[in-house]
Design a protein around this motif. Structure first.
Motif, short mmCIF file in Angstrom:
data_model
loop_
_atom_site.label_atom_id
_atom_site.label_comp_id
_atom_site.label_asym_id
_atom_site.label_seq_id
_atom_site.Cartn_x
_atom_site.Cartn_y
_atom_site.Cartn_z
N GLY A 124 20.09 41.69 64.93
CA GLY A 124 20.59 40.39 65.19
C GLY A 124 20.00 40.06 66.17
N HIS B 156 18.51 36.86 67.73
CA HIS B 156 18.10 35.84 67.63
C HIS B 156 16.69 34.83 68.22
CE1 HIS B 156 18.61 31.54 66.10
NE2 HIS B 156 19.59 32.17 65.71
N GLU C 285 15.83 32.51 68.86
CA GLU C 285 15.75 31.87 69.53
C GLU C 285 16.60 31.43 71.12
OE1 GLU C 285 15.08 28.30 69.35
OE2 GLU C 285 14.72 28.63 67.45
N LEU C 286 17.14 32.50 71.18
CA LEU C 286 18.11 33.30 72.30
C LEU C 286 17.03 33.75 73.26
CD1 LEU C 286 21.65 34.32 71.41
CD2 LEU C 286 20.86 32.23 71.26
N THR C 287 17.01 33.53 74.46
CA THR C 287 16.17 34.70 75.37
C THR C 287 16.51 36.26 75.30
OG1 THR C 287 18.46 34.35 77.09
CG2 THR C 287 16.46 32.45 76.96
N GLU D 1 20.21 37.00 76.88
CA GLU D 1 21.39 36.31 75.78
C GLU D 1 21.27 37.59 74.58
OE1 GLU D 1 21.42 32.27 76.69
OE2 GLU D 1 19.58 32.30 75.49
N TYR E 24 22.91 41.41 75.35
CA TYR E 24 24.14 41.00 74.94
C TYR E 24 24.75 41.02 74.35
CZ TYR E 24 25.16 40.65 80.37
OH TYR E 24 25.43 41.03 81.47
N LEU E 25 23.95 40.06 72.79
CA LEU E 25 24.75 40.01 71.36
C LEU E 25 24.30 41.33 70.67
CD1 LEU E 25 25.03 37.86 69.34
CD2 LEU E 25 22.85 37.35 69.50
N ALA F 153 26.53 43.74 71.47
CA ALA F 153 27.84 44.07 71.01
C ALA F 153 28.13 44.09 69.60
CB ALA F 153 28.45 42.32 71.22
N ARG G 266 30.99 43.76 76.38
CA ARG G 266 30.84 43.37 77.51
C ARG G 266 30.48 43.75 78.98
NH1 ARG G 266 29.78 37.43 78.86
NH2 ARG G 266 30.48 36.96 77.13
N ILE H 254 28.03 46.97 78.43
CA ILE H 254 27.02 46.53 78.44
C ILE H 254 26.69 46.17 79.98
CG2 ILE H 254 24.96 44.34 77.53
CD1 ILE H 254 27.15 44.19 75.19
N LEU I 292 32.80 41.41 69.21
CA LEU I 292 31.28 41.51 69.06
C LEU I 292 31.46 39.24 67.93
CD1 LEU I 292 28.77 41.14 67.30
CD2 LEU I 292 30.11 42.19 65.28
N PHE J 198 31.00 37.07 70.79
CA PHE J 198 29.72 36.58 69.94
C PHE J 198 29.05 36.29 69.44
CE2 PHE J 198 29.43 39.79 74.00
CZ PHE J 198 28.81 38.76 74.94
N TRP K 14 29.70 32.27 70.04
CA TRP K 14 28.85 32.22 71.05
C TRP K 14 27.16 31.90 70.64
CZ3 TRP K 14 25.19 35.33 73.36
CH2 TRP K 14 25.12 34.81 74.86
N ARG K 15 27.48 32.83 70.29
CA ARG K 15 25.29 32.56 69.40
C ARG K 15 25.14 31.44 68.21
NH1 ARG K 15 23.81 36.38 64.55
NH2 ARG K 15 24.81 34.28 63.19
N LEU L 228 25.22 28.19 71.22
CA LEU L 228 23.90 28.80 72.16
C LEU L 228 22.60 27.88 70.41
CD1 LEU L 228 24.34 29.11 74.66
CD2 LEU L 228 23.25 32.04 73.82
N VAL L 229 23.02 28.65 69.75
CA VAL L 229 21.66 28.37 68.71
C VAL L 229 21.41 27.19 68.40
CG1 VAL L 229 20.06 28.88 67.01
CG2 VAL L 229 21.43 30.87 68.26
N LYS M 90 20.14 25.00 71.35
CA LYS M 90 18.71 24.92 71.93
C LYS M 90 17.52 24.46 70.33
CE LYS M 90 18.97 29.24 74.91
NZ LYS M 90 18.74 30.25 75.59
N ASN N 253 21.10 40.86 56.71
CA ASN N 253 20.57 41.66 58.08
C ASN N 253 21.37 42.30 58.37
OD1 ASN N 253 21.26 39.60 59.10
ND2 ASN N 253 19.36 39.91 61.04
N LEU N 254 22.18 41.63 59.03
CA LEU N 254 23.68 42.74 59.54
C LEU N 254 24.22 43.13 59.01
CD1 LEU N 254 25.18 39.52 62.06
CD2 LEU N 254 23.28 41.91 62.63
#
Lengths: 414, 280
Positions: free
Chosen positions: A111, A113, A115-117, A120, A123-124, A127, A133, A136, B27, B30, B33-34, B37-38, B41, B108-109
């Motif tokens: 899980g 990603h 592209e995420l820092t 981030e 947290y992801l 979860a 939250r 974490i 979840l 999240f 939100w992912r 965000l993606v 970006k 994958n999840l």
């Protein structure tokens, strides 16, 4: 006596696999005609389905605070068992009772990603693994400290080195609050220092009285970390008990099982005088061995038939890594050979191979022309468990294929 | 002592399903939100896409409506009439196709972690809902431009938005579950979206259908069974006020079909969910 924290009763998992039946030799023409036939037929007789029991009546219990190592060959059912315990797949039959929250780490960085820092993703990933939250946030600093990526928290993880990525992913999972931690072979990635750190973390998790289930092929890691062991083979539990005893049983299991590779002749093969029948991997006394202890001598025996007198005959083998990189080729001297059944024995010299698997290529030739050539005729497996009378100059570092130490002279120049 | 006791048996995943769904609500947020965000970006203009797509659809649909001389109720400008339909349609089409592909995209999840699988398509629908809310600005600008004041019925809009959500969710999870086992659905999804645009009142209005003397009653009934007809008619009724009439029997039928799909979708999803990790 306390109640077990995990109890598994008559657990069975059945898969139905479909496969195409065909000869061992595939020609492009066959593939095309089969595809063409499949276009016109609804049910192709060449496709059959077969039931496969990944787990077959598995029973065991785990006491709270135990550190259980699960071992077994590839395909023994370890991953399936972990997936059932992690609730990813459902059993076909049987029952599992788990008294506690389960955190499972079947893969590092599920899980994540790219592209995420880093921040981030913490947290992801938290979860995804079931943390709230607030949970974490309270562990955030600890996670960052463990992963050693403080300076890159706001960099997308796609720019991370694979080591940083792995550390961060393990750190998140290792800080889960749960009574039971399930870990599958995650230590296979990462460098030695990281592996030590992970093992250390898992030891401290266990010392807090939490239960750890750990799957690994690294016998030294399993033995260090776990007090109880479960050995799976072909979907059934073969041994349970103290880790040391279970590892011993595992190694015996390997030496007992067959290690002979029959050589199948392709369709329409016509003998040109010499045909190989089988090859077997043996220890130095000539006993067939499935998995060779690291650092011990071995030999490869090849049985072949000669059906007419041949001149300038050579038999040769080659060792190739699983990534198809050739390591070594070796052959018999040129000879004139009479009809009969022969064994050629290739005896290992001082070269020590690293633990892992090596494919064997086999060639019988006359006048330097192959008359029977077999790619992937067999597999030689070197286990990561060393022999007891170990030469101190042979160390399984895992770096490289040949493990012998060279003679090294250090000379003062000025 | 046994507060966290879990019993795993064939069929046992059912028992605490809704409780688990609640437990994993974090979840849900999240994942949404992912995705936001993606996208933000990875794309240069990010959020602007949620405005550009409906604007382009709106222009073409309004042109088609003008070309085929679709009736305008009262003095409602054509762009407003089409706009009130384009927004829910865009929401439905993206939410439906994203949800339908969501399980396969998150393979994958699914094979590594346990959680109620319904979270995956649900969170993608929420992302599309946020897109919808952003795109609503188009309608606001059009209303300002035409100096068109909506009446009190606008307050009922959330109800119709919910209906759109139910429609997208119901059909989306049904196809998502089917898509896991039969990948053929991957090719059917774009077709449904494309086809849906022709049979939903985006370029035209429902009045064109119901008031036509050339269209047989059976076809009108079939038309009313399209769940998006109810959603779009409802949106127009709320936004454009008394100028558009709501055809009640057709509207109720359409709502019925929406909830029928939600029911079937959840049922099929729940039944097959336990096997997702085995076949995906």
């Amino acid at each position: 006596m306390s109640e077990p924290i995990i109890s598994v009763e008559h657990l069975t998992k059945r898969y139905v696999i479909q496969h195409q039946t065909r000869g061992s030799y595939t020609a492009l023409r066959d593939v095309i005609t089969e595809k063409a036939k499949a276009l016109f037929k609804k049910s192709d007789p060449a496709i059959s389905s077969e039931e496969f029991l990944a787990l077959n009546d598995v029973n065991f219990t785990v006491e709270a605070g135990d550190r259980v190592g699960m071992i077994g060959r590839n395909g023994a059912g370890k991953s399936t068992l972990l997936k059932i315990l992690s609730r990813i797949v459902e059993p076909t039959k049987g029952r599992v009772v788990i008294d506690g929250r389960v955190a499972s780490l079947l893969e590092v960085g599920t899980g994540f990603h790219p592209e995420l820092t880093g921040r981030e993703n913490i947290y992801l990933n938290g979860a995804i693994l079931g943390m709230s939250r607030a949970e974490i946030a309270s562990k955030f600093d600890e996670i960052v400290a463990f992963s050693e990526v403080e300076n890159f928290l706001d960099t997308p993880v796609k720019r991370y080195s694979s080591g940083m990525y792995t550390r961060l992913a393990f750190a998140v999972a290792a800080h889960l609050e749960s009574e039971i931690l399930i870990v599958d072979e995650v230590l296979a990635v990462g460098d030695a220092a990281f592996q030590r750190k992970c093992l250390g973390k898992m030891e401290s998790v266990a010392s807090e009285g939490r239960t750890v289930l750990f799957v690994s092929h690294q016998m030294d890691a399993v033995q260090r970390l776990c007090n109880k062991g479960i050995l799976l083979d072909k979907g059934t539990v073969v041994a349970t008990g103290a880790m040391r005893d279970v590892v011993e049983t595992y190694l015996q299991l390997n030496t007992q099982s067959a290690s002979t590779f029959q050589i199948e002749l392709p369709k329409g093969f016509r003998s040109e005088g010499a045909v190989a029948e089988w090859l077997s991997i043996e220890d130095e006394q000539g006993r067939p061995t499935n998995e060779l202890p690291f650092g011990s001598p071995w030999q490869i025996r090849v049985r072949f038939q000669i059906d007419r007198p041949l001149e300038n005959f050579i038999i040769a083998i080659g060792l190739v890594t699983l990534l198809d990189f050739p390591i070594r080729t070796t052959w018999s001297s040129l000879q004139t050979i009479a009809p009969g059944t022969y064994d050629a024995v290739f005896i290992s010299d001082g070269i020590v191979l690293t633990s892992g698997q090596f494919k064997i290529t086999l060639g019988l030739s006359v006048d330097l022309r192959n008359i029977h050539y077999i790619r992937d005729a067999g597999v030689l497996t070197v286990s990561d468990v060393a022999t007891s009378n170990k030469d101190p100059r042979i160390i399984s570092t895992g770096a490289g294929v040949i493990m012998n130490q060279m003679e090294v002279r250090v000379e003062l120049i000025r | 002592m046994h507060e966290h006791r879990i019993i795993l048996e064939p069929g046992s995943a059912d028992k605490h399903y809704w409780r688990d769904l609640w437990k994993f609500r974090g979840l849900f947020g999240f994942l949404a939100w992912r995705d936001i965000l993606v996208r933000y970006k990875q794309t240069t203009i990010g959020v602007a896409w949620s405005v550009i797509r409906p604007v382009l659809t709106l222009s073409v649909m309004a042109f088609l409506g003008w070309l085929f001389e679709s009736k305008l109720p009262g003095d409602v400008p054509r762009l407003l009439l089409v706009g009130a339909a384009t927004l829910p349609w865009t929401f439905f089409s993206t939410a439906f196709s994203e949800a339908a592909n969501s399980l396969v995209a998150n393979r994958n999840l699914l094979t590594k972690i346990y959680f109620p699988r319904l979270i995956v398509p649900a969170s993608t629908v929420i992302v599309c809902l946020i897109d919808f809310l952003i795109s609503f600005i188009i309608l606001v600008l059009l209303m300002i431009f035409y100096q068109f004041a909506p009446d009190v019925k606008l307050l009922l809009l959330p109800f119709f938005l919910l209906l759109a959500l139910v429609t997208a969710m119901g059909t989306g999870i049904l196809i998502a579950a089917l898509n896991v086992k039969y990948r053929d659905f991957r090719y059917i999804i774009p077709f449904i979206v494309q086809f849906g645009l022709y049979v939903s009142p985006v370029a035209f209005s429902s009045a064109d259908i119901y008031e036509s003397i050339r269209i047989p009653e059976a076809l009108k009934l079939l038309y009313a069974m399209n769940p998006m007809v109810g959603v779009i008619d409802g949106f127009r009724w709320c936004i454009l006020g008394g100028e558009t009439a709501l055809y009640i029997p057709g509207f109720l039928l359409s709502i019925g079909v929406s909830f029928f799909f939600l029911f079937i979708g959840i049922r099929y999803f729940r039944r097959t969910e336990r096997g997702f990790a085995d076949v995906i």
